[in-house]
Scaffold this active site. Structure first.
Site, short mmCIF file in Angstrom:
data_model
loop_
_atom_site.label_atom_id
_atom_site.label_comp_id
_atom_site.label_asym_id
_atom_site.label_seq_id
_atom_site.Cartn_x
_atom_site.Cartn_y
_atom_site.Cartn_z
N TRP A 104 -0.97 13.25 -35.38
CA TRP A 104 0.27 13.88 -34.89
C TRP A 104 0.93 14.75 -35.94
O TRP A 104 1.40 15.85 -35.63
CB TRP A 104 1.22 12.83 -34.30
CG TRP A 104 0.66 12.30 -33.03
CD1 TRP A 104 0.19 11.04 -32.79
CD2 TRP A 104 0.44 13.04 -31.81
NE1 TRP A 104 -0.31 10.95 -31.50
CE2 TRP A 104 -0.17 12.15 -30.89
CE3 TRP A 104 0.68 14.35 -31.41
CZ2 TRP A 104 -0.52 12.55 -29.59
CZ3 TRP A 104 0.33 14.76 -30.12
CH2 TRP A 104 -0.26 13.85 -29.23
N ASP A 174 9.18 13.19 -36.77
CA ASP A 174 8.72 12.91 -35.41
C ASP A 174 8.74 11.39 -35.24
O ASP A 174 7.90 10.68 -35.80
CB ASP A 174 7.29 13.47 -35.25
CG ASP A 174 6.67 13.09 -33.91
OD1 ASP A 174 7.35 12.45 -33.08
OD2 ASP A 174 5.49 13.45 -33.69
N LYS A 198 7.84 6.53 -24.59
CA LYS A 198 7.44 5.28 -25.22
C LYS A 198 8.64 4.34 -25.30
O LYS A 198 8.69 3.34 -24.58
CB LYS A 198 6.84 5.55 -26.59
CG LYS A 198 5.61 6.48 -26.47
CD LYS A 198 5.28 7.18 -27.74
CE LYS A 198 4.39 8.38 -27.58
NZ LYS A 198 3.07 8.15 -27.02
N1 PMP Z 1 4.13 12.79 -31.59
C1 PMP Z 1 3.70 11.52 -31.50
C2 PMP Z 1 3.90 10.61 -32.66
C3 PMP Z 1 3.10 11.07 -30.32
O1 PMP Z 1 2.67 9.80 -30.22
C4 PMP Z 1 2.94 11.96 -29.22
C5 PMP Z 1 2.33 11.53 -27.91
N2 PMP Z 1 1.56 10.44 -27.89
C6 PMP Z 1 3.39 13.26 -29.38
C7 PMP Z 1 3.99 13.64 -30.56
C8 PMP Z 1 3.23 14.28 -28.27
O2 PMP Z 1 4.10 13.99 -27.24
P1 PMP Z 1 4.14 14.83 -25.91
O3 PMP Z 1 2.93 14.48 -25.13
O4 PMP Z 1 5.41 14.38 -25.27
O5 PMP Z 1 4.18 16.27 -26.26
#
Ligand code: PMP
Length: 362
Positions: A104, A174, A198
């Site tokens: 991520w 994030d 989440k």
């Molecule tokens: N950052 C993290 C730490 C995540 O776990 C996720 C999704 N699993 C995201 C960003 C991306 O999220 P989204 O699908 O809402 O764009």
């Protein structure tokens, strides 16, 4: 019809608190006597204005958010923020320093490169992201606009156990997969971004907590919708927001407050994750590769000694009403995601199942 009791270990969209789901159902057709559903009423209505105000107040209380921060309820998911943060905070040729600790943060780095200067100040890629670089390993640039990190790597299963100490440089983090699971000192952050699906609510909503003095200096030609300052001024309603997502988020905030706040969430997360890690470490059949001091309390990847048993494990787990345990395709194996809404009984049921499976197949 009563619902089948399953424990859902999905990484997101994930389990929401049962009480919140029951409340959503109970008031779905008639929101607070309006004679209309929450998904039918205007975001400009007095009912929605009250909801927006309460959600702001409740999240502020939960994370002790200082008055000089704005809370935005936006669309586009957490991924949209990989672009929006640099678009808003790196204008004027400034550099963002990034800590690369997994998939991520890697995606955030790639995206930021399109919108500003990026310096990867530390990386644990060589260690396959099984550790988190220490402060002495950071190579910060001269005058970074911010230092960015992913507080919890949902896929690899590594989590910052403390907030990186970068002095007066604002942090941008994030926190999609661990927000509201531990207390944080918001005053150390320039911005916190968190996709909802989440620990906050349904997918389609991303919460941004941003320091007021850092916004309003966006890069040229920034689309209006992506401008933090516009969204802050308009109360996240420059256009139609994700009304349902926002509403459920508000109920989740109230649920957390009722449970005793973030301290209770942290206590529960420590209890759940500690017993699952202990079960894994004591088994000799299951394994988790992350260095113990960096292990996530939310997302626990684990492998079976014999990979050929993966499918049987998943099939038998499902039959025992333990679902969504398959690991991310890039990592393989299993992953148990246990966010705030996961009861201890779910974690206990998983451990019992794992012990029994090992006895029969180990
Ligand atoms: N950052 C993290 C730490 C995540 O776990 C996720 C999704 N699993 C995201 C960003 C991306 O999220 P989204 O699908 O809402 O764009």
């Amino acid at each position: 019809m009563t619902k089948k009791q399953v424990y859902n270990f999905a990484p997101g969209p994930a389990m929401l608190p049962a009480e919140v789901m029951a409340q959503v159902q109970a008031e779905f057709l008639d929101y607070h006597g309006a004679g209309m559903s929450i998904v039918e009423i205007s975001h400009r209505s007095k009912e929605f204005a009250a909801l927006a105000e309460e959600s702001d107040r409740d999240l502020r209380a939960l994370l002790d958010i200082p008055g000089n921060y704005k809370i935005l309820f936006l669309q586009g998911g957490a991924t949209s923020q990989f672009a929006m943060a640099p678009m808003n905070l790196l204008a004027g040729g400034r550099t963002g320093d990034y800590l690369h600790t997994g998939i991520w943060s890697g995606k955030a780095i790639e995206e930021a490169r399109k919108h500003g200067k990026v310096n990867v100040a530390a990386s644990s890629e060589k260690q396959n992201f099984m550790v988190i670089p220490g402060r002495d390993e950071y190579r910060l640039s001269e005058d970074p606009a911010y230092v960015y990190y992913a507080a919890n790597e949902t896929i690899g299963g590594g989590e910052f156990q403390t907030t990186p100490d970068v002095g007066n440089i604002p942090l941008v983090s994030d926190m999609t997969s661990n927000i509201l699971s531990r207390p944080i000192d918001v005053s150390r952050f320039g911005a916190i971004i968190a996709g909802a699906q989440k620990n906050i609510g349904p997918a389609g909503l991303v919460v941004v907590i941003v320091r007021e003095d850092l916004i309003g200096k966006p890069s040229a030609n920034l689309p209006t919708l992506y401008d933090y300052a516009v969204m802050a001024k308009e109360g996240s309603m420059y256009n139609t927001p994700s009304t349902f997502g926002w509403y459920v988020a508000g109920l989740v905030f109230k649920w957390i407050l009722k449970q005793g706040g973030v301290a209770t969430m942290e206590h529960n997360a420590i209890a759940r994750s500690a017993k699952l890690y202990q079960a894994i470490d004591q088994s000799g059949f299951y394994g988790n590769p992350v260095a113990p001091e960096f292990r996530s309390r939310m997302n626990i990847p684990f492998t079976l000694a014999d990979e050929a048993l993966n499918d049987v494990f998943l099939k038998e787990a499902k039959a025992a009403n333990l679902v969504e345990l398959k690991g991310h395709r890039s990592v393989g194996g299993m992953r148990a995601s246990m966010y705030n809404a996961m009861p201890q009984s779910g974690c206990d049921a998983l451990i019992d199942f794992m012990r029994d499976f090992e006895k029969r197949h180990g």
